[in-house]
Design a protein around this motif. Structure first.
Motif, PDB file in Angstrom:
ATOM      1  N   ARG A 176      10.898   7.120  -5.889  1.00 53.31           N
ATOM      2  CA  ARG A 176      11.873   5.913  -6.202  1.00 53.31           C
ATOM      3  C   ARG A 176      12.116   6.445  -7.468  1.00 53.31           C
ATOM      4  NH1 ARG A 176      15.804   2.831  -5.570  1.00 53.31           N
ATOM      5  NH2 ARG A 176      15.506   0.682  -6.849  1.00 53.31           N
ATOM      6  N   ALA A 177      11.296   6.903  -8.707  1.00 50.06           N
ATOM      7  CA  ALA A 177      11.896   7.238 -10.041  1.00 50.06           C
ATOM      8  C   ALA A 177      12.844   8.363  -9.871  1.00 50.06           C
ATOM      9  CB  ALA A 177      10.274   7.663 -10.551  1.00 50.06           C
ATOM     10  N   ARG A 178      12.693   9.166  -9.077  1.00 44.41           N
ATOM     11  CA  ARG A 178      13.632  10.151  -8.986  1.00 44.41           C
ATOM     12  C   ARG A 178      15.243   9.687  -8.492  1.00 44.41           C
ATOM     13  NH1 ARG A 178       9.691  14.664  -7.504  1.00 44.41           N
ATOM     14  NH2 ARG A 178       9.562  15.578  -9.580  1.00 44.41           N
ATOM     15  N   GLU A 179      15.066   8.727  -7.435  1.00 43.81           N
ATOM     16  CA  GLU A 179      16.247   7.891  -7.166  1.00 43.81           C
ATOM     17  C   GLU A 179      16.874   7.239  -8.254  1.00 43.81           C
ATOM     18  OE1 GLU A 179      14.931   5.337  -3.872  1.00 43.81           O
ATOM     19  OE2 GLU A 179      14.738   7.147  -2.449  1.00 43.81           O
ATOM     20  N   LEU A 180      16.059   6.928  -9.150  1.00 42.82           N
ATOM     21  CA  LEU A 180      16.663   6.178 -10.243  1.00 42.82           C
ATOM     22  C   LEU A 180      17.005   7.141 -11.508  1.00 42.82           C
ATOM     23  CD1 LEU A 180      14.286   3.128 -10.529  1.00 42.82           C
ATOM     24  CD2 LEU A 180      16.624   3.134  -9.648  1.00 42.82           C
ATOM     25  N   GLY A 181      16.690   8.338 -11.409  1.00 43.10           N
ATOM     26  CA  GLY A 181      17.133   9.380 -12.217  1.00 43.10           C
ATOM     27  C   GLY A 181      16.236   9.401 -13.118  1.00 43.10           C
ATOM     28  N   LEU A 182      14.604   8.993 -12.981  1.00 39.49           N
ATOM     29  CA  LEU A 182      13.531   9.513 -14.032  1.00 39.49           C
ATOM     30  C   LEU A 182      12.829  10.664 -13.618  1.00 39.49           C
ATOM     31  CD1 LEU A 182      12.457   5.761 -13.878  1.00 39.49           C
ATOM     32  CD2 LEU A 182      13.991   6.760 -15.881  1.00 39.49           C
ATOM     33  N   TYR A 183      12.335  11.014 -14.610  1.00 38.71           N
ATOM     34  CA  TYR A 183      11.586  12.509 -14.549  1.00 38.71           C
ATOM     35  C   TYR A 183      10.347  12.587 -15.413  1.00 38.71           C
ATOM     36  CZ  TYR A 183      15.321  14.028 -11.567  1.00 38.71           C
ATOM     37  OH  TYR A 183      16.441  14.221 -10.726  1.00 38.71           O
ATOM     38  N   ASP A 228       0.883  -1.216  -0.001  1.00 39.68           N
ATOM     39  CA  ASP A 228       0.002   0.042  -0.039  1.00 39.68           C
ATOM     40  C   ASP A 228       0.714   1.411   0.048  1.00 39.68           C
ATOM     41  OD1 ASP A 228      -2.265  -1.593  -0.143  1.00 39.68           O
ATOM     42  OD2 ASP A 228      -2.250  -1.314   2.097  1.00 39.68           O
ATOM     43  N   ALA A 229       1.949   1.089   0.714  1.00 37.43           N
ATOM     44  CA  ALA A 229       2.787   2.416   0.763  1.00 37.43           C
ATOM     45  C   ALA A 229       3.491   2.513  -0.628  1.00 37.43           C
ATOM     46  CB  ALA A 229       3.979   2.127   1.758  1.00 37.43           C
ATOM     47  N   TRP A 230       3.883   1.766  -1.213  1.00 35.45           N
ATOM     48  CA  TRP A 230       4.662   1.580  -2.405  1.00 35.45           C
ATOM     49  C   TRP A 230       3.577   2.004  -3.588  1.00 35.45           C
ATOM     50  CZ3 TRP A 230       9.478   2.568  -3.786  1.00 35.45           C
ATOM     51  CH2 TRP A 230      10.457   2.307  -2.722  1.00 35.45           C
ATOM     52  N   ASN A 231       2.319   2.007  -3.390  1.00 40.40           N
ATOM     53  CA  ASN A 231       1.297   2.323  -4.306  1.00 40.40           C
ATOM     54  C   ASN A 231       0.968   3.746  -4.221  1.00 40.40           C
ATOM     55  OD1 ASN A 231       0.949  -0.004  -5.852  1.00 40.40           O
ATOM     56  ND2 ASN A 231      -0.408  -0.804  -4.518  1.00 40.40           N
ATOM     57  N   LEU A 232       1.418   4.528  -3.215  1.00 43.71           N
ATOM     58  CA  LEU A 232       1.200   5.751  -3.012  1.00 43.71           C
ATOM     59  C   LEU A 232       1.979   6.440  -4.039  1.00 43.71           C
ATOM     60  CD1 LEU A 232       1.246   6.094   0.863  1.00 43.71           C
ATOM     61  CD2 LEU A 232      -0.829   6.287  -0.574  1.00 43.71           C
ATOM     62  N   GLU A 233       1.677   7.446  -4.786  1.00 38.40           N
ATOM     63  CA  GLU A 233       1.904   8.182  -5.753  1.00 38.40           C
ATOM     64  C   GLU A 233       3.157   9.032  -5.449  1.00 38.40           C
ATOM     65  OE1 GLU A 233       0.995  12.052  -9.011  1.00 38.40           O
ATOM     66  OE2 GLU A 233      -0.589  11.286  -7.687  1.00 38.40           O
ATOM     67  N   TRP A 234       3.336   9.704  -4.233  1.00 35.73           N
ATOM     68  CA  TRP A 234       4.569  10.265  -3.807  1.00 35.73           C
ATOM     69  C   TRP A 234       5.782   9.236  -3.752  1.00 35.73           C
ATOM     70  CZ3 TRP A 234       7.357   9.117   0.700  1.00 35.73           C
ATOM     71  CH2 TRP A 234       6.703   8.467   1.558  1.00 35.73           C
ATOM     72  N   LYS A 235       5.449   7.805  -3.221  1.00 39.49           N
ATOM     73  CA  LYS A 235       6.376   6.937  -3.210  1.00 39.49           C
ATOM     74  C   LYS A 235       7.025   6.575  -4.492  1.00 39.49           C
ATOM     75  CE  LYS A 235       8.636   4.339  -0.001  1.00 39.49           C
ATOM     76  NZ  LYS A 235       9.645   4.965   0.933  1.00 39.49           N
ATOM     77  N   ILE A 236       6.089   6.428  -5.289  1.00 39.65           N
ATOM     78  CA  ILE A 236       6.500   5.902  -6.798  1.00 39.65           C
ATOM     79  C   ILE A 236       7.307   7.176  -7.168  1.00 39.65           C
ATOM     80  CG2 ILE A 236       5.640   5.542  -9.251  1.00 39.65           C
ATOM     81  CD1 ILE A 236       2.927   4.170  -7.685  1.00 39.65           C
ATOM     82  N   ILE A 237       6.861   8.298  -7.265  1.00 43.07           N
ATOM     83  CA  ILE A 237       7.689   9.464  -7.863  1.00 43.07           C
ATOM     84  C   ILE A 237       9.071   9.710  -7.022  1.00 43.07           C
ATOM     85  CG2 ILE A 237       7.828  11.949  -7.836  1.00 43.07           C
ATOM     86  CD1 ILE A 237       4.841  12.008  -8.312  1.00 43.07           C
TER      87      ILE A 237
END
Length: 88
Positions: free
Chosen positions: A75-82, A64-73
């Motif tokens: 993690r994406a930023r940690e991976l260098g994705l925007y 449930d925590a990983w499905n939250l939008e802010w958590k996805i964003i």
């Protein structure tokens, strides 16, 4: 019946009763050991089930925590994705 014959019959009946009681005690003891063993196994399995239910609950919370939008964003930023609109 004379006295000797009565004593022999009594001895035979008494010996038979003693053997019967011995066998019954052995069977009851065996059954009690089996019951206690199964009870311990059930208690152990109940504890394991409770532990697994707790792990499931924790995993569901993590999902449930990983499905939250802010958590996805995040993690994406940690991976260098925007997002395309964020790139400059």
């Amino acid at each position: 019946m004379n006295e000797e014959k009565k004593r022999r019959v009594f001895s035979a009946v008494l010996s038979g009763l003693i053997m019967l009681v011995t066998v019954l005690v052995a069977v009851i003891t065996y059954q009690l050991i089996g019951i206690i063993s199964r009870k311990n196994q059930i208690e152990r399995l109940d504890a394991e089930i409770a532990s697994l239910k707790e792990q499931i609950k924790t995993a569901e919370s993590d999902i449930d925590a990983w499905n939250l939008e802010w958590k996805i964003i995040e993690r994406a930023r940690e991976l260098g994705l925007y997002f395309e609109e964020e790139e400059e």
